[in-house]
Design a protein around this motif. Structure first.
Motif, PDB file in Angstrom:
ATOM      1  N   ALA B 251       2.621   1.466   7.855  1.00  0.00           N
ATOM      2  CA  ALA B 251       1.823   1.456   6.631  1.00  0.00           C
ATOM      3  C   ALA B 251       1.836   0.073   5.995  1.00  0.00           C
ATOM      4  O   ALA B 251       0.808  -0.389   5.490  1.00  0.00           O
ATOM      5  CB  ALA B 251       2.373   2.491   5.642  1.00  0.00           C
ATOM      6  N   ASN B 255      -1.742  -1.908   5.533  1.00  0.00           N
ATOM      7  CA  ASN B 255      -2.244  -2.175   4.197  1.00  0.00           C
ATOM      8  C   ASN B 255      -2.250  -3.648   3.833  1.00  0.00           C
ATOM      9  O   ASN B 255      -3.034  -4.067   2.999  1.00  0.00           O
ATOM     10  CB  ASN B 255      -1.369  -1.426   3.171  1.00  0.00           C
ATOM     11  N   PHE B 256      -1.335  -4.426   4.402  1.00  0.00           N
ATOM     12  CA  PHE B 256      -1.150  -5.785   3.905  1.00  0.00           C
ATOM     13  C   PHE B 256      -1.299  -6.853   4.961  1.00  0.00           C
ATOM     14  O   PHE B 256      -0.894  -7.984   4.743  1.00  0.00           O
ATOM     15  CB  PHE B 256       0.222  -5.911   3.238  1.00  0.00           C
ATOM     16  N   PRO B 335       1.594   2.009   0.193  1.00  0.00           N
ATOM     17  CA  PRO B 335       0.265   1.417   0.036  1.00  0.00           C
ATOM     18  C   PRO B 335       0.083   0.669  -1.272  1.00  0.00           C
ATOM     19  O   PRO B 335      -0.784  -0.189  -1.371  1.00  0.00           O
ATOM     20  CB  PRO B 335      -0.689   2.620   0.114  1.00  0.00           C
ATOM     21  N   ASP B 338       1.885  -3.980  -3.320  1.00  0.00           N
ATOM     22  CA  ASP B 338       1.545  -5.220  -4.037  1.00  0.00           C
ATOM     23  C   ASP B 338       1.474  -4.969  -5.536  1.00  0.00           C
ATOM     24  O   ASP B 338       1.946  -5.786  -6.337  1.00  0.00           O
ATOM     25  CB  ASP B 338       0.234  -5.821  -3.500  1.00  0.00           C
TER      26      ASP B 338
END
Lengths: 473, 416
Positions: B251, B255-256, B335, B338
């Motif tokens: 994940a 996501n990043f 998720p 950040d």
């Protein structure tokens, strides 16, 4: 970490029978495509699993595409919320950076770095007084904006003393105004000559002029010489904060790279004092980190004579840029400072030359070596200039914008080599030619009417233009 | 009377000024004292607070295994070997077992390595069982308490469950013979079969000299926001993902991977340690087991650890207030990592960095040779000392038996 036994049993099962297994396998593949993970393994695990204790692994049936999770089918003995087994990979609907988050992160980074500077950096930062001699020429915008950006990024207060040969001009002033720094714009009455030797001497005098300004205004800080074509690293400005009275840093010399390979290798052969691939100018220390001498540059051979020549441009034995001074050296009231051998006012006219601040001091051994005793190269020296007679649009703005630009077949300068590769097709002087074409419109139309070519897309300017060009020099 | 009142007012003002001064000085300090739930115990000296008796086992349990494979001295499970060496020459060691508070059995169960260097746990239960049979027949101290005043170091993936697969480890549970002993292990997860009450969690072994050789000057600005190097998908064992790390690492990647603030990749650069020192946050997600040496590296290099492992128990949890030092992110919140990290106020981040800069914090994560005060060896002894005095109920009456010596899988009962 494998379900290897399971894999083996699965493969043997497949070998034994054919059509029903294939159909079943096909069905499982379709279901897997829909669900997003390999469904058949899960099925076999559930069917063939031998252990029936309540701590059988739970399988989380979750989809990778959505973010919903279904509750597990059977629970472990403990009331743990962490379950073993296959979980879904959670991906948010738009997995890309969010600009607001990015800005917040940068603010955090700035705050952390400010704290680091407070804790480990210089405790009482002094103003940096940067002295730059400059003059209006083709590459002035290129070089000056390089120095400008370096100074704008310095974390300390900066006062930029710009001495301009030929008096202050609006071009330079407008460029300096864009920086937002504190500027002292000083005019110098001589114009800049076209030979390198002369230019270096005039620059020395300009720097002395700037030092006089520093003395008059009683500026307090660290004086460094930021020649406009040098490249400065940010660590330089951190390092010079450590100077007490007068310090020296190592300057890396990037010889004019427009030369052929032989000339560069000649440099390396001659400069065998230190075996560095890049020659250095700076302090030399012994093993107890005390100044014992200087690394200088000695080159015997051809070098460029005039600005814009296609030869090597060389530094002198020691460059001003490698020295930093405490501005209090020039204050009269301070008692406890190294003696200035010569006074700033005695340098006037072309009689007396000083090549570096060392000539100012009575005793050159008080110079402090900075940058781990000259081992760190904190700035680089390079002199790249266009020909002094090259034309460029004022402030590099063409107003109104050109309608047609045409390529040039031959260079307008007679003494340059005639073969030019198609890359050097002098697109930069198209504007030149167009500008002159606009200025002397009658002349060019005469040219065009005289040539028999009817095509308008390509107008070839032939050598007949050359005499006209040299007449305008 | 008036003079007295003025003097009192003056005193109060003076105290106020001092306090403000102290607070301000504290703000500019680079470090801050660390005190966990057990109090300010990181710098306690265990000498004089406990006595440890080291059993003399035949060398087939320790020295011969190490001779067969000296890689055991450098991998992340090396704590068991270094603890043995430390105890042999430590002032807490006693040669008189009658006065000992704790008994240590030096058996290296995590030294049977594959050619790749990973330890195989299949023979470890039998080895442990054989060692316990030896000590219970040669000395009377095991039978006195059935092991309640004995401690064992089991640094393997899931501690004394002796398996690397979590399901198998849960199935096996903790070795029955160790049910009453104190376990010193790296694995820690709340409400998990393999973490028993009263265990001491320790950090995995990370070579101190190697890390100290890569230190960079502290004034170099920290410019990386989030840093991570490691696998996101274990392609060999779990190609689709979802199994490895409970899908959390995958994940993070999905996501990043295109986020410029996240410097994450599977490439292991030569400047790994230097990069960690230039980063503000270092991700420490779970892998096949929730613990990893990344936590130790993050603490040594001053990078705030972002721990993504539900219900994990971190080393020396009673001595070190991990909540104040690291950032804990639930696996389901990955998720939004950040958002979570950028919404931490800068003062909190600076405070965490100050706590991490505390040298006693860094010392507590290391196993230096020779041992220094405040290091992980001493923290283990402190933890053992905090468990003293032993409750009288652990001493069994004559003939009383609590442990079932024949419980467990049949394979474990084979002699080693």
């Amino acid at each position: 970490m494998k379900l290897s036994a399971l894999h083996q049993s699965y493969s043997t099962g497949r070998d034994s029978s054919s059509i029903p297994w294939l159909l079943f396998h096909f069905l499982c593949c379709l279901i897997s495509l829909v669900l997003g993970f390999r469904f058949s393994r899960l099925l076999f695990l559930l069917l063939l699993s031998s252990s029936s204790s309540p701590s059988t692994p739970n399988h989380h049936l979750a989809l990778t595409l959505t973010t919903t999770l279904q509750p597990p089918s059977n629970r472990t003995l403990f009331s743990s919320r962490v379950v073993v087994g296959r979980h879904g990979i959670l991906i948010r609907p738009w997995p890309h950076p969010d600009p607001i988050e990015v800005m917040k992160a940068h603010r955090i980074i700035d705050r952390v770095q400010a704290e680091q500077r407070v804790q480990y950096g210089v405790s009482n930062p002094r103003t940096v007084i940067a002295i730059t001699p400059t003059y209006v020429r083709t590459f002035q915008a290129l070089h000056l904006s390089g120095v400008m950006h370096s100074l704008m990024n310095v974390g300390y207060d900066v006062v930029w003393v710009v001495v301009e040969a030929g008096g202050t001009t609006n071009e330079t002033a407008s460029m300096l105004a864009k920086s937002g720094l504190k500027i002292v714009h000083v005019g110098f009455d001589e114009g800049m000559p076209s030979s390198w030797e002369e230019r270096l001497r005039v620059e020395d005098r300009m720097r002395i002029r700037a030092l006089r300004v520093v003395r008059e205004r009683k500026m307090d800080g660290i004086v460094m010489f930021a020649d406009d074509s040098n490249m400065h690293s940010m660590e330089l400005f951190d390092e010079i904060q450590k100077v007490k009275w007068i310090g020296a840093v190592s300057v890396g010399i990037l010889a004019h790279l427009g030369n052929s390979a032989e000339e560069l290798s000649v440099i390396q052969k001659e400069d065998d004092v230190e075996n560095s691939p890049m020659p250095l100018l700076g302090p030399a220390c012994n093993s107890s980190d005390q100044l014992v001498g200087w690394h200088t540059f000695n080159y015997v051979g051809q070098s460029a004579k005039d600005i814009g020549d296609m030869g090597i441009v060389l530094p002198r034995k020691l460059e001003w840029a490698g020295f930093v001074l405490n501005s209090r050296l020039f204050w009269d009231e301070i008692e406890d400072k190294p003696e200035l051998g010569k006074d700033l006012d005695t340098f006037s006219g072309t009689g007396d030359e000083i090549e570096s601040p060392i000539s100012l001091l009575r005793d050159p051994s008080v110079v402090e070596p900075l940058g781990s005793c000259g081992r760190q190269v904190l700035l680089w020296w390079l002199r790249v200039e266009a020909r002094s007679d090259s034309k460029f649009p004022s402030r590099w703005i063409i107003d109104p914008p050109l309608e047609v630009t045409v390529p040039l077949k031959r260079t307008p300068w007679p003494d340059a080599p005639l073969e030019i590769s198609s890359h050097d097709k002098m697109e930069s002087i198209q504007e030149n030619i167009e500008k002159q074409a606009m200025k002397t419109r009658t002349g060019s139309t005469k040219r065009r009417s005289r040539s028999k070519r009817k095509r308008e897309a390509r107008a070839v300017v032939d050598t007949q233009i050359l005499p006209r060009h040299s007449g305008e020099k | 009377m008036k003079d007295w009142r003025w003097a009192l007012v003056g005193l109060v003002c003076f105290a106020l000024v001092l306090k403000i001064g102290a607070v301000e000085r504290g703000r500019g300090q680079p470090t801050e004292r660390i005190s966990g739930s057990a109090g300010d115990v990181l710098e306690d000296d265990p000498v004089g607070r406990l006595k440890v008796f080291v059993y003399e086992l035949p060398s087939k349990y320790n020295k011969k295994i190490l001779q067969k494979d000296p890689r055991c001295l450098t991998h992340m499970f090396a704590a068991e070997i270094f603890m043995h060496r430390f105890l042999l020459s430590s002032p807490v060691r006693t040669l008189n077992p009658e006065e000992a508070d704790w008994f240590y059995t030096p058996v290296y169960t995590t030294c049977d390595l594959t050619p790749n260097g990973l330890p195989l746990p299949f023979k470890s239960p039998r080895m442990m069982r054989s060692a316990i049979q030896l000590i219970s027949s040669n000395w009377p101290y095991w039978n006195r308490t059935e092991g309640a005043d004995h401690f064992f170091i089991v640094p393997h993936d899931f501690g004394a469950c002796f398996h690397y697969l979590e399901e198998k480890a849960i199935e096996r549970g903790i070795l029955t013979l160790l049910q009453r002993a104190t376990l010193v292990q790296t694995f820690g997860q709340r409400n998990h079969v393999c973490l028993k009450d009263g265990s001491i969690t320790i950090p995995p072994y990370a070579p101190p000299q190697k890390m100290e050789a890569h230190l960079i000057p502290p004034h170099i600005p920290r410019s990386i926001f989030v840093y991570f190097r490691g696998l996101f998908y274990d392609v060999g064992n779990d190609p689709e993902g979802g199994y490895y790390a409970r899908g959390a690492r995958a994940a993070v990647w999905e996501n990043f991977k295109d986020n410029p603030l996240f410097d994450i990749s599977t490439e292991h650069p030569t400047t790994y340690y230097e990069d960690m020192q230039r980063a503000i946050f270092c991700l420490c997600p779970l892998g096949w087991a929730p613990w990893s040496p990344r936590l130790v590296e993050a603490v040594i290099f001053g990078c705030i650890p972002v721990i993504i492992a539900d219900d994990i128990v971190l080393p020396f949890a009673d001595a070190i207030p991990w909540e104040d030092i690291g950032v804990f992110v639930d696996e389901k919140d990955v998720p939004n990592l950040d958002t979570i990290l950028t919404s931490i106020p800068p003062e909190v981040i600076l405070r965490k960095q100050r706590l991490l800069a505390n040298p006693s914090m860094k010392q507590a994560m290391l196993f230096p040779q020779p041992a220094q005060s405040g290091d992980a060896f001493h923290q283990i002894l402190n933890g053992l000392a905090r468990k003293l005095p032993h409750d009288q109920s652990v001493y069994l009456k004559a003939g009383e038996k609590v442990l079932n010596w024949t419980a467990g899988p049949v394979g474990d009962l084979k002699p080693w």
